[in-house]
Design an enzyme around this catalytic site. Sequence first.
Site, PDB file in Angstrom:
ATOM      1  N   GLU A  93      -4.213   7.982  -1.630  1.00 35.91           N
ATOM      2  CA  GLU A  93      -3.245   8.906  -2.253  1.00 35.91           C
ATOM      3  C   GLU A  93      -2.226   9.402  -1.232  1.00 35.91           C
ATOM      4  O   GLU A  93      -1.850  10.576  -1.227  1.00 35.91           O
ATOM      5  CB  GLU A  93      -3.961  10.061  -2.969  1.00 35.91           C
ATOM      6  N   GLY A 124       0.832  -1.198   0.000  1.00 36.60           N
ATOM      7  CA  GLY A 124       0.000   0.000   0.000  1.00 36.60           C
ATOM      8  C   GLY A 124       0.866   1.247   0.000  1.00 36.60           C
ATOM      9  O   GLY A 124       1.232   1.769  -1.059  1.00 36.60           O
TER      10      GLY A 124
HETATM   11  C1  LIG Z   1     -11.561   4.363  -0.534  1.00 34.58           C
HETATM   12  C2  LIG Z   1     -10.217   4.039  -1.133  1.00 34.58           C
HETATM   13  C3  LIG Z   1      -9.998   4.251  -2.495  1.00 34.58           C
HETATM   14  C4  LIG Z   1      -8.754   3.916  -3.043  1.00 34.58           C
HETATM   15  N1  LIG Z   1      -8.564   4.060  -4.416  1.00 34.58           N
HETATM   16  C5  LIG Z   1      -7.388   3.651  -4.961  1.00 34.58           C
HETATM   17  C6  LIG Z   1      -7.202   3.695  -6.393  1.00 34.58           C
HETATM   18  O1  LIG Z   1      -8.085   4.119  -7.155  1.00 34.58           O
HETATM   19  N2  LIG Z   1      -6.011   3.233  -6.896  1.00 34.58           N
HETATM   20  C7  LIG Z   1      -5.025   2.751  -6.107  1.00 34.58           C
HETATM   21  O2  LIG Z   1      -3.994   2.349  -6.635  1.00 34.58           O
HETATM   22  N3  LIG Z   1      -5.162   2.698  -4.750  1.00 34.58           N
HETATM   23  C8  LIG Z   1      -6.325   3.130  -4.166  1.00 34.58           C
HETATM   24  N4  LIG Z   1      -6.502   3.075  -2.807  1.00 34.58           N
HETATM   25  C9  LIG Z   1      -5.428   2.509  -1.995  1.00 34.58           C
HETATM   26  C10 LIG Z   1      -4.747   3.517  -1.111  1.00 34.58           C
HETATM   27  O3  LIG Z   1      -3.934   4.363  -1.859  1.00 34.58           O
HETATM   28  C11 LIG Z   1      -4.033   2.741  -0.002  1.00 34.58           C
HETATM   29  O4  LIG Z   1      -5.046   2.241   0.867  1.00 34.58           O
HETATM   30  C12 LIG Z   1      -3.048   3.596   0.746  1.00 34.58           C
HETATM   31  O5  LIG Z   1      -1.929   3.862  -0.052  1.00 34.58           O
HETATM   32  C13 LIG Z   1      -2.594   2.920   2.040  1.00 34.58           C
HETATM   33  O6  LIG Z   1      -2.184   1.618   1.792  1.00 34.58           O
HETATM   34  P1  LIG Z   1      -2.729   0.418   2.721  1.00 34.58           P
HETATM   35  O7  LIG Z   1      -4.199   0.483   2.748  1.00 34.58           O
HETATM   36  O8  LIG Z   1      -2.097  -0.833   2.257  1.00 34.58           O
HETATM   37  O9  LIG Z   1      -2.220   0.786   4.176  1.00 34.58           O
HETATM   38  P2  LIG Z   1      -0.728   0.567   4.735  1.00 34.58           P
HETATM   39  O10 LIG Z   1       0.279   0.901   3.704  1.00 34.58           O
HETATM   40  O11 LIG Z   1      -0.680  -0.760   5.386  1.00 34.58           O
HETATM   41  O12 LIG Z   1      -0.657   1.705   5.832  1.00 34.58           O
HETATM   42  C14 LIG Z   1      -1.473   1.648   7.013  1.00 34.58           C
HETATM   43  C15 LIG Z   1      -1.089   2.792   7.914  1.00 34.58           C
HETATM   44  O13 LIG Z   1       0.265   2.674   8.317  1.00 34.58           O
HETATM   45  C16 LIG Z   1       0.786   3.985   8.539  1.00 34.58           C
HETATM   46  N5  LIG Z   1       1.952   4.205   7.674  1.00 34.58           N
HETATM   47  C17 LIG Z   1       2.201   3.701   6.453  1.00 34.58           C
HETATM   48  N6  LIG Z   1       3.363   4.146   5.969  1.00 34.58           N
HETATM   49  C18 LIG Z   1       3.884   4.958   6.907  1.00 34.58           C
HETATM   50  C19 LIG Z   1       5.090   5.710   7.009  1.00 34.58           C
HETATM   51  N7  LIG Z   1       5.977   5.748   6.010  1.00 34.58           N
HETATM   52  N8  LIG Z   1       5.313   6.418   8.148  1.00 34.58           N
HETATM   53  C20 LIG Z   1       4.399   6.399   9.154  1.00 34.58           C
HETATM   54  N9  LIG Z   1       3.248   5.707   9.118  1.00 34.58           N
HETATM   55  C21 LIG Z   1       3.000   4.998   8.019  1.00 34.58           C
HETATM   56  C22 LIG Z   1      -0.348   4.975   8.195  1.00 34.58           C
HETATM   57  O14 LIG Z   1      -1.063   5.306   9.373  1.00 34.58           O
HETATM   58  C23 LIG Z   1      -1.216   4.166   7.277  1.00 34.58           C
HETATM   59  O15 LIG Z   1      -2.554   4.630   7.237  1.00 34.58           O
HETATM   60  C24 LIG Z   1      -7.715   3.409  -2.229  1.00 34.58           C
HETATM   61  C25 LIG Z   1      -7.953   3.235  -0.853  1.00 34.58           C
HETATM   62  C26 LIG Z   1      -9.175   3.541  -0.303  1.00 34.58           C
HETATM   63  C27 LIG Z   1      -9.386   3.320   1.172  1.00 34.58           C
END
Ligand SMILES: Cc1cc2nc3c(=O)[nH]c(=O)nc-3n(C[C@H](O)[C@H](O)[C@H](O)COP(=O)(O)OP(=O)(O)OC[C@H]3O[C@@H](n4cnc5c(N)ncnc54)[C@H](O)[C@@H]3O)c2cc1C
Length: 382
Positions: free
Chosen positions: A363, A132
């Site tokens: 994003e 993500g």
């Molecule tokens: C409603 C919705 C629509 C979306 N639409 C799209 C789309 O059209 N296309 C697409 O490609 N993706 C899409 N996404 C995906 C979205 O971009 C990811 O959910 C996002 O990048 C976070 O990735 P993850 O859910 O795997 O969370 P993770 O990467 O597991 O992160 C979880 C949490 O860990 C913490 N974290 C992560 N990295 C760090 C850091 N470096 N430092 C400190 N804390 C950190 C933050 O609190 C974060 O919220 C969508 C997501 C949602 C919820």
Amino acid sequence: MADTSFLAWPFFEDRHRAFAERLEPWCAANLPVDHDNVDDACRALVRMLGDGDWLSTTGSDDDGGALDVRTLCIARETLARHDGLADFAFAMQGLGTGAISLFGTTEQRNWLKKTRVGDAIAAFALTEPQSGSDVANIAMTAQADGDDYLLSGEKTWISNGGIADLYTVFARTGEAPGAKGISAFVVRGDAAGLSVAERLHVIAPHPLARLRFEDVRVPASAMIGASGQGFRIAMAVLDVFRSTVGAAALGFARRALDESISRAANRNLFGAPLGDLQMVQGHIADMAVDVDAAALLVYRAAWTKDMGAPRVSREAAMAKLFATDRAQRVIDQAVQLHGGDGVRQGHIVEKLYREIRALRIYEGASDVQKVVIARQVMGGGG
Ligand SMILES: Cc1cc2nc3c(=O)[nH]c(=O)nc-3n(C[C@H](O)[C@H](O)[C@H](O)COP(=O)(O)OP(=O)(O)OC[C@H]3O[C@@H](n4cnc5c(N)ncnc54)[C@H](O)[C@@H]3O)c2cc1C
């Protein structure tokens, strides 16, 4: 009627003010739409937005002109104030084709002729189950096969997943490990081997899916930009659209403030309007400051990009972080001021409460924006 005094700020030109003045009555006449079936609603919204000529701003024109970020932000702010799903439908046309607008070939740009009038729906497929926030860790492969590439792997959380006519897909072409070995491709929604593995249901419903790619064949001409440049392309697209997420949050916050002002005037308690209570006035003042401060950061970022800055990582990260976090706070206060009505299913502030949450995650989560800002300011980038 929402406060539009911000349009007098020096960030804007007359064409922006004219655009906002045209869009507002269109929204009032056409939105919100029925959300019972989000797929149908999104298809209908793309059609309506195309017919209204609002989507022409989501992709660059035939001459390859730059995207006007201020117009995108005004559009998202206004649409979000009226209907979150309308903002979503608009935004995805831009995000889904951003790579083509910025780096596409003449052939690829033919897609823009369709997305800019609502004849095709676009999606942006970057996220994978194990990568993500860690974007450089994507695993989907694009294996060269003669003049073609075969795409295999999974994408998840893809907005418009299952209803899109085209996907911008990021896959590993293997030039190098990590960020340097990724390329971007245009993939047709009806490509053989592309399927919806799972529909994802979230608190503010919209079309979302996990997608499976099984040897999806695309011609080499489907590659956007150069081989190995996919990560850079994805970041350049997000650099344009990140401020617009802040603008959508701003629209939600402005609506919450408007609803609260109206509630404070019309709800009588203790023999007088709610708004006569000073603590209520304090809430309204806090909300108004958050809204204006968010607007300043959003339109500062948009203006900076429009003025030709190659990257606006710091400005866009600040705009998204602040506008989405503060919108959450503004909406929470609006729910509080509405009492029981605020948590009643279907009430506008209850809907806003659900709509805003995901904007602090996608994003680039808020924490990731803080990392970007800290790197920029500590590294001398402002
Ligand atoms: C409603 C919705 C629509 C979306 N639409 C799209 C789309 O059209 N296309 C697409 O490609 N993706 C899409 N996404 C995906 C979205 O971009 C990811 O959910 C996002 O990048 C976070 O990735 P993850 O859910 O795997 O969370 P993770 O990467 O597991 O992160 C979880 C949490 O860990 C913490 N974290 C992560 N990295 C760090 C850091 N470096 N430092 C400190 N804390 C950190 C933050 O609190 C974060 O919220 C969508 C997501 C949602 C919820």
